[in-house]
Motif scaffolding. Sequence first.
Motif, PDB file in Angstrom:
ATOM      1  N   LEU A  43      66.264  62.929  30.598  1.00 23.60           N
ATOM      2  CA  LEU A  43      66.344  62.037  31.762  1.00 23.60           C
ATOM      3  C   LEU A  43      66.681  60.623  31.298  1.00 23.60           C
ATOM      4  O   LEU A  43      65.902  60.006  30.575  1.00 23.60           O
ATOM      5  N   LYS A  44      67.824  60.101  31.710  1.00 18.19           N
ATOM      6  CA  LYS A  44      68.265  58.771  31.276  1.00 18.19           C
ATOM      7  C   LYS A  44      68.142  57.713  32.372  1.00 18.19           C
ATOM      8  O   LYS A  44      68.116  56.526  32.097  1.00 18.19           O
ATOM      9  N   GLY A  45      68.089  58.167  33.629  1.00 16.53           N
ATOM     10  CA  GLY A  45      67.980  57.216  34.736  1.00 16.53           C
ATOM     11  C   GLY A  45      67.304  57.877  35.919  1.00 16.53           C
ATOM     12  O   GLY A  45      67.502  59.083  36.144  1.00 16.53           O
ATOM     13  N   LEU A  46      66.501  57.100  36.653  1.00 18.69           N
ATOM     14  CA  LEU A  46      65.735  57.653  37.786  1.00 18.69           C
ATOM     15  C   LEU A  46      65.338  56.541  38.751  1.00 18.69           C
ATOM     16  O   LEU A  46      64.753  55.541  38.341  1.00 18.69           O
ATOM     17  N   LYS A  47      65.694  56.694  40.020  1.00 16.68           N
ATOM     18  CA  LYS A  47      65.209  55.727  41.023  1.00 16.68           C
ATOM     19  C   LYS A  47      65.211  56.322  42.428  1.00 16.68           C
ATOM     20  O   LYS A  47      66.036  57.179  42.744  1.00 16.68           O
ATOM     21  N   LEU A  48      64.269  55.848  43.248  1.00 20.52           N
ATOM     22  CA  LEU A  48      64.262  56.138  44.687  1.00 20.52           C
ATOM     23  C   LEU A  48      65.083  55.039  45.344  1.00 20.52           C
ATOM     24  O   LEU A  48      64.888  53.860  45.043  1.00 20.52           O
ATOM     25  N   PHE A  49      66.005  55.426  46.235  1.00 18.09           N
ATOM     26  CA  PHE A  49      67.019  54.477  46.670  1.00 18.09           C
ATOM     27  C   PHE A  49      67.481  54.783  48.087  1.00 18.09           C
ATOM     28  O   PHE A  49      67.766  55.938  48.414  1.00 18.09           O
ATOM     29  N   GLN A  50      67.550  53.752  48.917  1.00 17.29           N
ATOM     30  CA  GLN A  50      68.136  53.905  50.255  1.00 17.29           C
ATOM     31  C   GLN A  50      69.630  53.613  50.149  1.00 17.29           C
ATOM     32  O   GLN A  50      70.033  52.481  49.901  1.00 17.29           O
ATOM     33  N   CYS A  51      70.427  54.642  50.309  1.00 15.43           N
ATOM     34  CA  CYS A  51      71.871  54.537  50.081  1.00 15.43           C
ATOM     35  C   CYS A  51      72.577  53.841  51.244  1.00 15.43           C
ATOM     36  O   CYS A  51      72.470  54.274  52.387  1.00 15.43           O
ATOM     37  N   PRO A  52      73.321  52.757  50.976  1.00 16.96           N
ATOM     38  CA  PRO A  52      74.131  52.148  52.044  1.00 16.96           C
ATOM     39  C   PRO A  52      75.314  53.055  52.411  1.00 16.96           C
ATOM     40  O   PRO A  52      75.790  53.834  51.582  1.00 16.96           O
ATOM     41  N   LYS A  53      75.768  52.912  53.652  1.00 15.83           N
ATOM     42  CA  LYS A  53      76.855  53.747  54.178  1.00 15.83           C
ATOM     43  C   LYS A  53      78.108  53.695  53.295  1.00 15.83           C
ATOM     44  O   LYS A  53      78.735  54.716  53.015  1.00 15.83           O
ATOM     45  N   GLU A  54      78.457  52.489  52.833  1.00 17.96           N
ATOM     46  CA  GLU A  54      79.680  52.304  52.042  1.00 17.96           C
ATOM     47  C   GLU A  54      79.627  53.101  50.728  1.00 17.96           C
ATOM     48  O   GLU A  54      80.632  53.646  50.280  1.00 17.96           O
ATOM     49  N   LEU A  55      78.453  53.135  50.117  1.00 17.95           N
ATOM     50  CA  LEU A  55      78.290  53.877  48.863  1.00 17.95           C
ATOM     51  C   LEU A  55      78.408  55.382  49.103  1.00 17.95           C
ATOM     52  O   LEU A  55      79.064  56.096  48.332  1.00 17.95           O
ATOM     53  N   ALA A  56      77.806  55.867  50.190  1.00 15.86           N
ATOM     54  CA  ALA A  56      77.908  57.290  50.536  1.00 15.86           C
ATOM     55  C   ALA A  56      79.373  57.664  50.763  1.00 15.86           C
ATOM     56  O   ALA A  56      79.850  58.705  50.295  1.00 15.86           O
ATOM     57  N   GLN A  57      80.098  56.794  51.451  1.00 12.85           N
ATOM     58  CA  GLN A  57      81.526  57.056  51.723  1.00 12.85           C
ATOM     59  C   GLN A  57      82.340  57.082  50.440  1.00 12.85           C
ATOM     60  O   GLN A  57      83.239  57.909  50.270  1.00 12.85           O
ATOM     61  N   GLU A  58      82.028  56.183  49.509  1.00 13.57           N
ATOM     62  CA  GLU A  58      82.734  56.149  48.229  1.00 13.57           C
ATOM     63  C   GLU A  58      82.415  57.394  47.392  1.00 13.57           C
ATOM     64  O   GLU A  58      83.292  58.021  46.814  1.00 13.57           O
ATOM     65  N   HIS A  59      81.136  57.749  47.359  1.00 18.58           N
ATOM     66  CA  HIS A  59      80.704  58.923  46.588  1.00 18.58           C
ATOM     67  C   HIS A  59      81.411  60.188  47.067  1.00 18.58           C
ATOM     68  O   HIS A  59      81.829  61.014  46.260  1.00 18.58           O
ATOM     69  N   TYR A  60      81.522  60.342  48.387  1.00 11.25           N
ATOM     70  CA  TYR A  60      82.115  61.558  48.959  1.00 11.25           C
ATOM     71  C   TYR A  60      83.551  61.333  49.443  1.00 11.25           C
ATOM     72  O   TYR A  60      84.017  62.035  50.322  1.00 11.25           O
ATOM     73  N   LYS A  61      84.266  60.357  48.837  1.00 10.95           N
ATOM     74  CA  LYS A  61      85.596  59.993  49.369  1.00 10.95           C
ATOM     75  C   LYS A  61      86.587  61.159  49.382  1.00 10.95           C
ATOM     76  O   LYS A  61      87.445  61.224  50.255  1.00 10.95           O
ATOM     77  N   ASP A  62      86.454  62.107  48.450  1.00 11.71           N
ATOM     78  CA  ASP A  62      87.356  63.266  48.424  1.00 11.71           C
ATOM     79  C   ASP A  62      87.213  64.147  49.670  1.00 11.71           C
ATOM     80  O   ASP A  62      88.084  64.982  49.944  1.00 11.71           O
ATOM     81  N   LEU A  63      86.114  63.985  50.390  1.00 11.23           N
ATOM     82  CA  LEU A  63      85.860  64.832  51.573  1.00 11.23           C
ATOM     83  C   LEU A  63      86.104  64.089  52.877  1.00 11.23           C
ATOM     84  O   LEU A  63      85.807  64.594  53.954  1.00 11.23           O
ATOM     85  N   ASN A  64      86.697  62.868  52.775  1.00 10.30           N
ATOM     86  CA  ASN A  64      86.710  62.005  53.971  1.00 10.30           C
ATOM     87  C   ASN A  64      87.611  62.488  55.108  1.00 10.30           C
ATOM     88  O   ASN A  64      87.539  61.961  56.213  1.00 10.30           O
ATOM     89  N   GLU A  65      88.415  63.517  54.853  1.00  6.60           N
ATOM     90  CA  GLU A  65      89.213  64.058  55.960  1.00  6.60           C
ATOM     91  C   GLU A  65      88.595  65.319  56.570  1.00  6.60           C
ATOM     92  O   GLU A  65      89.133  65.876  57.527  1.00  6.60           O
TER      93      GLU A  65
END
Length: 160
Positions: A43-65
Motif C-alpha cells: 500500500l503506497k497511498g490511501l485517503k478518504l476523499f469526496q470526489c469533485p465532478k470534474e475529477l470524476a469526468q476526467e477519470h472516466y473520460k473514455d466513457l463520456n459518450e
Amino acid sequence: VPNNRIVASSEIEQSYIMIKPDGVQRGLVGEIISRFEKKGFLLKGLKLFQCPKELAQEHYKDLNERPFFPKLIEYITSGPVVCMAWEGAGVVASARKLIGATNPLQAEPGTIRGDLAVQTGRNVIHGSDSPDNGKREIALWFKEGELAQWESVQSPWLIE
Ligand code: IDP
Ligand code: MG
C-alpha cells in the motif's frame, strides 16, 4: 532493497484502486483493503476523499459518450470514496482478477464484485486496466507527497 532482489524494478507496477461510494456506505472498506493486504501487495497511498465532478469526468473520460455516463458521474460523486495506490510486480492484472468482472452477476465467486455486489451501476470498486492507466490515474487522484515511500517487513517472506 529486499523487494527488488529477484523482481526487476522495471516489473514493479502501481494500480489505482478505489472503493466507490457504495462500498464506503455499505461498510466494506476494511474487507476490501484486507483482501489486497493479505494478497501481499504494498500500500503506497490511501485517503478518504469526496470526489469533485470534474475529477470524476476526467477519470472516466473514455466513457463520456456512453448513455450511462451522467449516472456514473452522479454515482462516483454521491459520497466519499477510498483512493488507494497499490504496488507490486503484476499488481495491475492481479487486482483486476481480485476485483472480478464489471457486472457483479457475472463476476466469479471469490472476487470482490462476485462476493459483495449485484449490479454494474453499484459495483463497489475500481481498478486500473493497464500499467499506463495505473500511472495516469494515480497522478490524477493523488497530489505530490501523498504517496509513502516504504518497504514492508513482510517483503522477504513474499518474494524470494
Ligand atoms: P471496469 O470498472 O470493470 O473497468 P468499465 O467498462 O471501465 O468497467 O466501466 C467503468 C465503470 O462504469 C464500471 O465499473 C461501472 O461503475 C460503470 N458502468 C460500466 N458499464 C455500465 C453500464 O452499462 N451501466 C451502468 N454503469 C456502467
Ligand atoms: Mg475500466
